[in-house]
Design a protein around this motif. Structure first.
Motif, PDB file in Angstrom:
ATOM      1  N   LEU A 124       0.814  -1.209   0.052  1.00 45.77           N
ATOM      2  CA  LEU A 124      -0.031  -0.015  -0.028  1.00 45.77           C
ATOM      3  C   LEU A 124       0.779   1.347  -0.001  1.00 45.77           C
ATOM      4  CD1 LEU A 124      -2.672  -0.853   2.640  1.00 45.77           C
ATOM      5  CD2 LEU A 124      -3.157  -0.766   0.202  1.00 45.77           C
ATOM      6  N   ALA A 125       2.007   1.254   0.531  1.00 47.29           N
ATOM      7  CA  ALA A 125       2.939   2.547   0.705  1.00 47.29           C
ATOM      8  C   ALA A 125       3.286   3.256  -0.472  1.00 47.29           C
ATOM      9  CB  ALA A 125       4.103   1.912   1.309  1.00 47.29           C
ATOM     10  N   PRO A 126       3.305   2.679  -2.017  1.00 47.32           N
ATOM     11  CA  PRO A 126       3.792   3.492  -2.865  1.00 47.32           C
ATOM     12  C   PRO A 126       2.510   3.981  -3.483  1.00 47.32           C
ATOM     13  CG  PRO A 126       4.246   1.178  -3.268  1.00 47.32           C
ATOM     14  CD  PRO A 126       3.540   1.114  -1.917  1.00 47.32           C
ATOM     15  N   LEU A 127       1.294   3.721  -2.937  1.00 52.30           N
ATOM     16  CA  LEU A 127      -0.089   4.208  -3.399  1.00 52.30           C
ATOM     17  C   LEU A 127      -0.115   5.692  -3.100  1.00 52.30           C
ATOM     18  CD1 LEU A 127      -2.402   1.261  -3.130  1.00 52.30           C
ATOM     19  CD2 LEU A 127      -0.971   1.597  -5.181  1.00 52.30           C
ATOM     20  N   SER A 128      -1.130   6.303  -3.979  1.00 49.21           N
ATOM     21  CA  SER A 128      -1.515   7.894  -3.700  1.00 49.21           C
ATOM     22  C   SER A 128      -2.506   7.628  -2.426  1.00 49.21           C
ATOM     23  CB  SER A 128      -2.107   8.452  -4.602  1.00 49.21           C
ATOM     24  OG  SER A 128      -3.447   7.819  -4.901  1.00 49.21           O
ATOM     25  N   SER A 129      -2.492   8.717  -1.565  1.00 47.22           N
ATOM     26  CA  SER A 129      -3.326   8.528  -0.456  1.00 47.22           C
ATOM     27  C   SER A 129      -4.920   7.958  -0.802  1.00 47.22           C
ATOM     28  CB  SER A 129      -3.670  10.040   0.059  1.00 47.22           C
ATOM     29  OG  SER A 129      -4.627  10.237   0.915  1.00 47.22           O
ATOM     30  N   GLU A 130      -5.430   8.780  -2.005  1.00 45.06           N
ATOM     31  CA  GLU A 130      -6.654   8.207  -2.419  1.00 45.06           C
ATOM     32  C   GLU A 130      -6.744   6.789  -2.772  1.00 45.06           C
ATOM     33  OE1 GLU A 130      -9.278  10.172  -2.049  1.00 45.06           O
ATOM     34  OE2 GLU A 130      -8.072  11.337  -1.084  1.00 45.06           O
ATOM     35  N   GLU A 131      -5.802   6.290  -3.297  1.00 46.90           N
ATOM     36  CA  GLU A 131      -5.773   4.937  -3.726  1.00 46.90           C
ATOM     37  C   GLU A 131      -5.857   3.915  -2.540  1.00 46.90           C
ATOM     38  OE1 GLU A 131      -3.582   5.049  -8.045  1.00 46.90           O
ATOM     39  OE2 GLU A 131      -2.435   5.351  -6.006  1.00 46.90           O
ATOM     40  N   ARG A 132      -4.828   4.327  -1.683  1.00 41.75           N
ATOM     41  CA  ARG A 132      -4.717   3.746  -0.459  1.00 41.75           C
ATOM     42  C   ARG A 132      -6.218   3.546   0.466  1.00 41.75           C
ATOM     43  NH1 ARG A 132       0.068   5.908   0.941  1.00 41.75           N
ATOM     44  NH2 ARG A 132      -0.727   7.650   2.171  1.00 41.75           N
ATOM     45  N   LYS A 133      -6.625   4.869   0.417  1.00 37.64           N
ATOM     46  CA  LYS A 133      -7.948   4.826   1.132  1.00 37.64           C
ATOM     47  C   LYS A 133      -9.025   3.824   0.533  1.00 37.64           C
ATOM     48  CE  LYS A 133      -8.256   9.415   3.054  1.00 37.64           C
ATOM     49  NZ  LYS A 133      -8.400  10.541   2.627  1.00 37.64           N
ATOM     50  N   ALA A 134      -9.218   3.887  -0.905  1.00 38.01           N
ATOM     51  CA  ALA A 134     -10.164   3.002  -1.615  1.00 38.01           C
ATOM     52  C   ALA A 134      -9.953   1.636  -1.352  1.00 38.01           C
ATOM     53  CB  ALA A 134      -9.856   3.248  -3.094  1.00 38.01           C
ATOM     54  N   ARG A 135      -8.258   1.352  -1.595  1.00 39.43           N
ATOM     55  CA  ARG A 135      -7.936  -0.231  -1.038  1.00 39.43           C
ATOM     56  C   ARG A 135      -8.459  -0.746   0.241  1.00 39.43           C
ATOM     57  NH1 ARG A 135      -7.380  -4.957  -1.623  1.00 39.43           N
ATOM     58  NH2 ARG A 135      -5.620  -6.009  -1.606  1.00 39.43           N
ATOM     59  N   LEU A 136      -7.843   0.045   1.415  1.00 38.37           N
ATOM     60  CA  LEU A 136      -8.452  -0.293   2.597  1.00 38.37           C
ATOM     61  C   LEU A 136     -10.066  -0.608   2.528  1.00 38.37           C
ATOM     62  CD1 LEU A 136      -6.227   1.969   4.640  1.00 38.37           C
ATOM     63  CD2 LEU A 136      -5.913  -0.374   4.609  1.00 38.37           C
ATOM     64  N   ALA A 137     -10.738   0.640   2.101  1.00 39.76           N
ATOM     65  CA  ALA A 137     -12.113   0.406   2.283  1.00 39.76           C
ATOM     66  C   ALA A 137     -12.663  -0.819   1.561  1.00 39.76           C
ATOM     67  CB  ALA A 137     -12.705   1.358   1.714  1.00 39.76           C
ATOM     68  N   GLU A 138     -11.852  -1.244   0.432  1.00 37.63           N
ATOM     69  CA  GLU A 138     -12.319  -2.506  -0.156  1.00 37.63           C
ATOM     70  C   GLU A 138     -12.035  -3.898   1.004  1.00 37.63           C
ATOM     71  OE1 GLU A 138     -10.131  -3.269  -3.627  1.00 37.63           O
ATOM     72  OE2 GLU A 138     -10.539  -5.386  -3.421  1.00 37.63           O
ATOM     73  N   ILE A 139     -10.962  -3.604   1.464  1.00 32.03           N
ATOM     74  CA  ILE A 139     -10.605  -5.013   2.186  1.00 32.03           C
ATOM     75  C   ILE A 139     -11.479  -4.949   3.421  1.00 32.03           C
ATOM     76  CG2 ILE A 139      -8.858  -5.699   4.002  1.00 32.03           C
ATOM     77  CD1 ILE A 139      -6.752  -4.615   2.204  1.00 32.03           C
ATOM     78  N   VAL A 140     -11.727  -3.829   4.247  1.00 28.88           N
ATOM     79  CA  VAL A 140     -12.747  -3.813   5.353  1.00 28.88           C
ATOM     80  C   VAL A 140     -14.288  -4.226   4.592  1.00 28.88           C
ATOM     81  CG1 VAL A 140     -14.000  -2.362   7.146  1.00 28.88           C
ATOM     82  CG2 VAL A 140     -11.344  -2.260   6.509  1.00 28.88           C
ATOM     83  N   ASN A 141     -14.603  -3.523   3.745  1.00 23.36           N
ATOM     84  CA  ASN A 141     -16.100  -3.980   3.213  1.00 23.36           C
ATOM     85  C   ASN A 141     -16.213  -5.316   2.759  1.00 23.36           C
ATOM     86  OD1 ASN A 141     -16.743  -1.408   4.013  1.00 23.36           O
ATOM     87  ND2 ASN A 141     -16.448  -0.518   2.074  1.00 23.36           N
TER      88      ASN A 141
END
Ligand code: ATP
Length: 501
Positions: free
Chosen positions: A174-191
């Motif tokens: 996740l580290a190299p992703l932009s802040s927006e991409e990171r948030k989207a990826r985290l939301a996807e994992i949680v949801n």
């Protein structure tokens, strides 16, 4: 002294085994409670009375028992995911976190009345009430953070994969992703695995509307009733079991033809108010309060609360109206939304008139824990009774309605000899065989034993004395009047059963 009555009730609740702090030996867990031997009976009796009066005594209502965890789309459709929120505020002085809409109201710009306390033992002692017009409920400070909305649903995850572990595993990626991409990826994992503990039982009835309609052959007007646990991550919990994060609800959804909804709304208000009265709750401490327009939930056309005047400590002294039950006209909102989100037609086709409509819903939604607390407060009384020497002493008595009393009768041999315990044992056996909850006590002076039963709210004490041995009669002492009647021993079960009905 303000709050004195409540303190006495809290202490009695613990001492006599009505309500205990959860996990007490580990220091307790905030706003979680356990019901002791008397409390569990009180709450069961309330639920039993509700089920009997709402389901067994009517031909138009059937029961259901739904799963606590439901498909997450249920909560999208119901509006809970987006809107089941409370306004959360932090006190900048003592760091208390609380619900803005339940905080003490004060005129904006007026001087604050400070008290010591709070989590950080706030240091400020003077200030003005902010433009929001409320103050911290703990220290009285008006210097508060802005309100932010907080969703009350408890989220958990279904399945063997822990989303937190997944996030940790994906951390480096996740580290190299932009802040927006990171948030989207985290939301996807949680949801992906997110599910919710139900915050109300009502949705189970809506999503099963077609199932019940098809299997029960009922037609509107008809109702589906359910009782069970609900969960809300309440910000402010208070006053014993009045507001907790885990609680039990007794809800009924009554499906009616549109246009008849207002009439049924009035009908259920009067039915539900009468129900509390029929179980002995004092009329002067009960009221119906209609919601103002701004209070109405997004789905409601009208709503009113059955409220009880609790002996809670308040800023102005003692006593505060608190909601026991909400009665709402939910219109066709829920069935329409579930039709829309599930793609299933949840309308009703009336064969006689060949009309199709989506029923309106009138919902009486009560809380079993709040009802138990209210019945406990309402039953609490102190009066005078003679002690062993005939001197007047203060008597603490719980005047429960016999249907609600945890123990229905106590069996008390006057002395532990002369064959009295044998007679008492025979009565106990007969009562237990009928499933009547009773209690045997042969220890100590009879007056003291009566007092113990008064405090537990037991309506009748059956005493076996010297006359019982001669003529097979016993005395039955009434808890409230303290009067005694002599009854043949053989008739005692019938005597009690008649009164318990
Ligand atoms: P409040 O305004 O007190 O938060 P509410 O209007 O959100 O309550 P409803 O959603 O109408 O409550 O729920 C129906 C009933 O469930 C309430 O009248 C109450 O008896 C009970 N209830 C709701 N929340 C709680 C809670 N946190 N703890 C105990 N009982 C609750």
């Amino acid at each position: 002294m303000p709050g004195e009555t409540m303190k006495k009730i809290v202490s009695l609740a613990k001492r006599r085994g009505f309500i205990f702090q959860s996990s007490e030996i580990y220091g307790g867990l905030k706003a979680c409670y356990d019901y002791g031997p008397l409390g569990v009976e009180l709450k069961r009796n309330i639920k039993e009375a509700w089920w009997r009066d709402m389901v067994y005594r009517r031909r138009d209502i059937v029961g259901i028992d739904c799963s606590i965890i439901m498909h997450p789309d249920v909560w999208k459709a119901s509006g809970h995911l987006a809107g089941f929120c409370d306004p959360l505020v932090d006190c900048k002085n003592c760091k208390e976190r609380f619900r803005a809409d339940k905080a003490p109201r004060r005129p904006a710009g007026s001087d604050c009345q400070y008290r010591e306390g709070g989590k950080a033992d706030g240091k400020k002692l003077a200030g003005k009430v902010g433009p929001q017009g409320y103050v911290c409920p703990v220290c009285g400070c008006g210097d508060l953070s802005a309100e932010r909305m907080f969703n009350l649903m408890f989220r958990t995850s279904l399945g063997p994969i822990d989303p937190l572990q997944e996030i940790l595993d994906a951390f480096d990626a996740l580290a190299p992703l932009s802040s927006e991409e990171r948030k989207a990826r985290l939301a996807e994992i949680v949801n992906r695995s997110a599910v919710y503990l139900r915050p109300e039982t009502a949705q189970g009835m809506f999503v099963n509307f077609l199932n019940v309609l098809n299997c029960s052959r009922l037609k509107p007007p008809f109702g589906i009733a359910q009782m069970g646990k609900s969960y809300r991550n309440e910000i402010t919990t208070s006053n014993l079991t009045f507001r907790t994060c885990e609680f039990e609800q007794m809800e009924m959804e009554y499906f009616v033809e549109p246009g008849t909804d207002e009439e049924w709304y009035r009908y259920w208000q009067s039915e539900r108010l009468s129900w509390y009265r029929s179980l002995g709750m004092r009329s002067e401490r009960l009221r119906l309060r209609a919601h103002e327009h701004k209070e109405l939930a997004h789905y409601a056309k009208a709503c009113c609360d059955v409220e009880y005047f609790f002996p809670f400590e308040t800023d102005d002294g003692e006593g505060e109206w608190g909601e026991l039950e909400g009665i709402a006209n939910r219109t066709d909102y829920d069935l329409k939304r579930h039709s829309e989100y599930s793609g299933k037609d949840l309308s009703y086709f009336e064969t006689e008139t060949r009309r199709r409509f989506i029923p309106y819903v009138i919902e009486p939604a009560a809380g079993a824990d709040r009802a138990a607390l209210a019945f406990l407060c309402d039953a609490y009384a102190e009066d005078k009774a003679p002690d062993a020497e005939g001197r007047e002493e203060v008597r603490v008595v719980l005047r429960f309605h016999p249907r609600l009393a945890p123990i229905k009768a106590a069996v008390l041999p006057l002395v532990k000899r002369d064959g009295m315990p044998d007679k008492a044992e025979a009565i106990m056996k007969a009562l237990l065989a009928e499933g009547i909850k009773c209690f045997y006590d042969e220890a100590g002076a009879i007056g003291r034993r009566y007092r113990r039963m008064d405090e537990a709210g037991t309506p009748w004490c059956i005493t076996i004395d010297a006359d019982t041995l001669k003529d097979e009669t016993i005395t039955i002492r009434d808890r409230d009047s303290m009067q005694q009647v002599r009854v043949p021993m053989a008739g005692v079960v019938t005597w009690l059963k008649e009164r318990l009905q």
